[in-house]
Design an enzyme around this catalytic site. Sequence first.
Site, short mmCIF file in Angstrom:
data_model
loop_
_atom_site.label_atom_id
_atom_site.label_comp_id
_atom_site.label_asym_id
_atom_site.label_seq_id
_atom_site.Cartn_x
_atom_site.Cartn_y
_atom_site.Cartn_z
N THR A 164 12.60 -10.97 2.93
CA THR A 164 12.68 -9.78 2.08
C THR A 164 13.54 -10.01 0.84
O THR A 164 13.52 -9.20 -0.08
CB THR A 164 13.26 -8.59 2.85
N HIS A 180 0.86 -1.18 0.00
CA HIS A 180 0.00 0.00 0.00
C HIS A 180 0.90 1.23 0.00
O HIS A 180 1.43 1.62 1.03
CB HIS A 180 -0.91 0.02 1.23
#
Length: 200
Positions: free
Chosen positions: A164, A105
């Site tokens: 990640t 987002h």
Amino acid sequence: MSHLKMKFFSLYHFHRTDLRIDLSAHLRGEKYMQIGRHFCAGRGLCMEAIDEWKPPQGVQRFHPSIVIGDNVNLSDYVHIGCVNKIIIGDFVLMGSKIYITDHNHGVYKGTNQDSPDLPPIRRQLTAGQAVIIENNVWLGDNVVVMPGVTIGHGSIIGSLSVVTHDVPPECIAVGSPARVIKYWNDARQMWENVNQKIQK
């Protein structure tokens, strides 16, 4: 009775009766999902293939694809969110409260970054990065898999880890961000610490 309800739930959402999905599941964009045989998911599954998002900057349209292989087992409260591509291989096992996403987002690097004054729910969704989880992977409880990550065949991600970066095949990775601590020595048929591999 619950087994019969699961069959109707599977039939309603995927036009099949062989998937075992708890009735508490939240599903969005089923037409963009391809699920293999013997799929099983516990309570609270949230699986979303998002094809449209409406931030103030204008409508975003996506072509999501969630592909899940055969014999995949998910425990409770797994959340999978997709706007691009998420691929999960065969015989993957996931613990509880896992989050897998190929987007964020808001844009936080490059040009046209989102301001902190804009509520997160109104920010753009990032796109373009796939997540690939290869065959025989095991994800422990509370693992987070971030956009653009590939987890190689047979690897294990320890509980509470945040992935990640790519994890090579046949490794054990833990931590936030996750790092490889062990690898599988095929010749010796055992897991060995990374520092043992470096010393050889």
